[in-house]
Design a protein around this motif. Structure first.
Motif, PDB file in Angstrom:
ATOM      1  N   THR A  88     -25.840 -36.847 -46.598  1.00 17.51           N
ATOM      2  CA  THR A  88     -26.552 -38.110 -46.813  1.00 17.51           C
ATOM      3  C   THR A  88     -25.986 -39.225 -45.951  1.00 17.51           C
ATOM      4  N   THR A  89     -24.671 -39.253 -45.790  1.00 15.65           N
ATOM      5  CA  THR A  89     -24.036 -40.296 -44.981  1.00 15.65           C
ATOM      6  C   THR A  89     -24.496 -40.211 -43.527  1.00 15.65           C
ATOM      7  N   ILE A  90     -24.537 -39.001 -42.974  1.00 15.93           N
ATOM      8  CA  ILE A  90     -24.992 -38.825 -41.592  1.00 15.93           C
ATOM      9  C   ILE A  90     -26.480 -39.144 -41.476  1.00 15.93           C
ATOM     10  N   ALA A  91     -27.275 -38.670 -42.435  1.00 23.07           N
ATOM     11  CA  ALA A  91     -28.719 -38.961 -42.401  1.00 23.07           C
ATOM     12  C   ALA A  91     -28.969 -40.465 -42.429  1.00 23.07           C
ATOM     13  N   ASN A  92     -28.198 -41.175 -43.231  1.00 28.37           N
ATOM     14  CA  ASN A  92     -28.328 -42.627 -43.344  1.00 28.37           C
ATOM     15  C   ASN A  92     -28.015 -43.304 -42.007  1.00 28.37           C
ATOM     16  N   GLU A  93     -26.936 -42.859 -41.360  1.00 25.44           N
ATOM     17  CA  GLU A  93     -26.566 -43.418 -40.053  1.00 25.44           C
ATOM     18  C   GLU A  93     -27.602 -43.053 -38.987  1.00 25.44           C
ATOM     19  N   LEU A  94     -28.071 -41.812 -39.020  1.00 26.54           N
ATOM     20  CA  LEU A  94     -29.073 -41.368 -38.046  1.00 26.54           C
ATOM     21  C   LEU A  94     -30.371 -42.154 -38.213  1.00 26.54           C
ATOM     22  N   GLU A  95     -30.786 -42.345 -39.465  1.00 27.95           N
ATOM     23  CA  GLU A  95     -32.028 -43.087 -39.698  1.00 27.95           C
ATOM     24  C   GLU A  95     -31.924 -44.499 -39.124  1.00 27.95           C
ATOM     25  N   ASP A  96     -30.765 -45.124 -39.261  1.00 28.16           N
ATOM     26  CA  ASP A  96     -30.562 -46.465 -38.730  1.00 28.16           C
ATOM     27  C   ASP A  96     -30.745 -46.471 -37.207  1.00 28.16           C
ATOM     28  N   ILE A  97     -30.204 -45.464 -36.533  1.00 25.62           N
ATOM     29  CA  ILE A  97     -30.358 -45.365 -35.075  1.00 25.62           C
ATOM     30  C   ILE A  97     -31.820 -45.130 -34.713  1.00 25.62           C
TER      31      ILE A  97
ATOM     32  N   SER B  98     -15.317 -31.831 -40.900  1.00 27.18           N
ATOM     33  CA  SER B  98     -13.866 -31.748 -41.153  1.00 27.18           C
ATOM     34  C   SER B  98     -13.092 -32.207 -39.918  1.00 27.18           C
ATOM     35  N   ASN B  99     -13.724 -32.051 -38.738  1.00 23.70           N
ATOM     36  CA  ASN B  99     -13.030 -32.297 -37.476  1.00 23.70           C
ATOM     37  C   ASN B  99     -13.472 -33.565 -36.753  1.00 23.70           C
ATOM     38  N   TYR B 100     -14.665 -34.034 -37.055  1.00 25.44           N
ATOM     39  CA  TYR B 100     -15.206 -35.196 -36.355  1.00 25.44           C
ATOM     40  C   TYR B 100     -15.615 -36.268 -37.357  1.00 25.44           C
ATOM     41  N   SER B 101     -15.578 -37.516 -36.927  1.00 18.98           N
ATOM     42  CA  SER B 101     -15.952 -38.633 -37.799  1.00 18.98           C
ATOM     43  C   SER B 101     -17.471 -38.640 -38.013  1.00 18.98           C
ATOM     44  N   ILE B 102     -17.905 -39.389 -39.012  1.00 17.82           N
ATOM     45  CA  ILE B 102     -19.337 -39.540 -39.275  1.00 17.82           C
ATOM     46  C   ILE B 102     -20.031 -40.111 -38.040  1.00 17.82           C
ATOM     47  N   LYS B 103     -19.406 -41.105 -37.421  1.00 17.07           N
ATOM     48  CA  LYS B 103     -19.994 -41.724 -36.217  1.00 17.07           C
ATOM     49  C   LYS B 103     -20.146 -40.699 -35.100  1.00 17.07           C
ATOM     50  N   GLU B 104     -19.116 -39.882 -34.882  1.00 18.08           N
ATOM     51  CA  GLU B 104     -19.172 -38.866 -33.829  1.00 18.08           C
ATOM     52  C   GLU B 104     -20.246 -37.827 -34.134  1.00 18.08           C
ATOM     53  N   CYS B 105     -20.321 -37.383 -35.377  1.00 18.23           N
ATOM     54  CA  CYS B 105     -21.329 -36.386 -35.769  1.00 18.23           C
ATOM     55  C   CYS B 105     -22.739 -36.943 -35.610  1.00 18.23           C
TER      56      CYS B 105
END
Length: 197
Positions: free
Chosen positions: A41-50, A178-185
């Motif tokens: 959900t966190t990644i989807a939220n960031e992606l939707e913003d972009i 586990s290896n990359y930040s939310i921003k990087e993903c």
């Protein structure tokens, strides 16, 4: 389930292609799967913003929100979980037909259920995003306290503890949270998607 012989598919003048032309981009199901706490959900939220900032029409369908409304009559038995995914797949398909990019964030632990949704739409309309995070890391994060409750026996059939998670064999993209930040993903995912939208 047998289909009613009195039901017919209507033919509308405004087609999916016309709706896509109006929006100015393709429509897709971006299906995020992974353990609870993996970052779906966190990644989807960031992606939707972009995507929104780029003028792409989007909508997020999240497991928690859907279970509070459309699927509030379903429990967590294997049968109910399958129906949960089937219903959300049908809703996601409607979004694709409407010309919108829909971001779906469901654990969706079983390969057969993810395939069921993939088969509902055309070949290039379903993008499976496996948000890969170790069980140990998800347990550490445990943003909702669910893993601890499952270990205490308060939650039955909890994915990763008392119910299995089937790792996708051929997802379109894997995000290693586990290896990359939310921003990087999110950036990795956007770079992959921008040529498809």
């Amino acid at each position: 389930m047998e289909k009613d012989k009195n039901l017919y598919s209507p033919i509308f003048k405004v087609t999916k292609e016309k709706r896509r032309a109006l929006h100015g981009h393709n429509s897709k199901i971006i299906w995020f799967t992974g353990l609870s706490g993996s970052g779906k959900t966190t990644i989807a939220n960031e992606l939707e913003d972009i995507l929104h900032s780029k003028g792409i029409s989007t909508f997020i369908l999240d497991g928690d929100n859907i279970r509070q409304g459309l699927n509030n009559d379903l429990g967590f038995s294997q049968e109910d979980r399958k129906e949960n995914i089937r219903r959300i797949g049908e809703v996601a398909k409607l979004f694709v037909d409407s010309g919108i990019v829909v971001l779906v964030t469901f654990i969706s632990p079983f390969a057969s259920e993810r395939k069921l949704v993939r088969d509902m739409v055309e070949k290039d309309e379903f993008i499976e995003v496996y948000v890969n995070c170790s069980l140990e890391e998800c347990e550490k994060r445990d943003p909702k306290g669910l893993y601890q409750r499952a270990k205490n026996g308060e939650i039955k059939e909890f994915t990763g503890i008392s119910s299995p998670y089937e790792v996708p064999e051929n997802p379109e993209i894997i995000l290693e949270t586990s290896n990359y930040s939310i921003k990087e993903c999110t950036e990795i995912l956007y770079d992959y998607l921008k040529r498809l939208l």
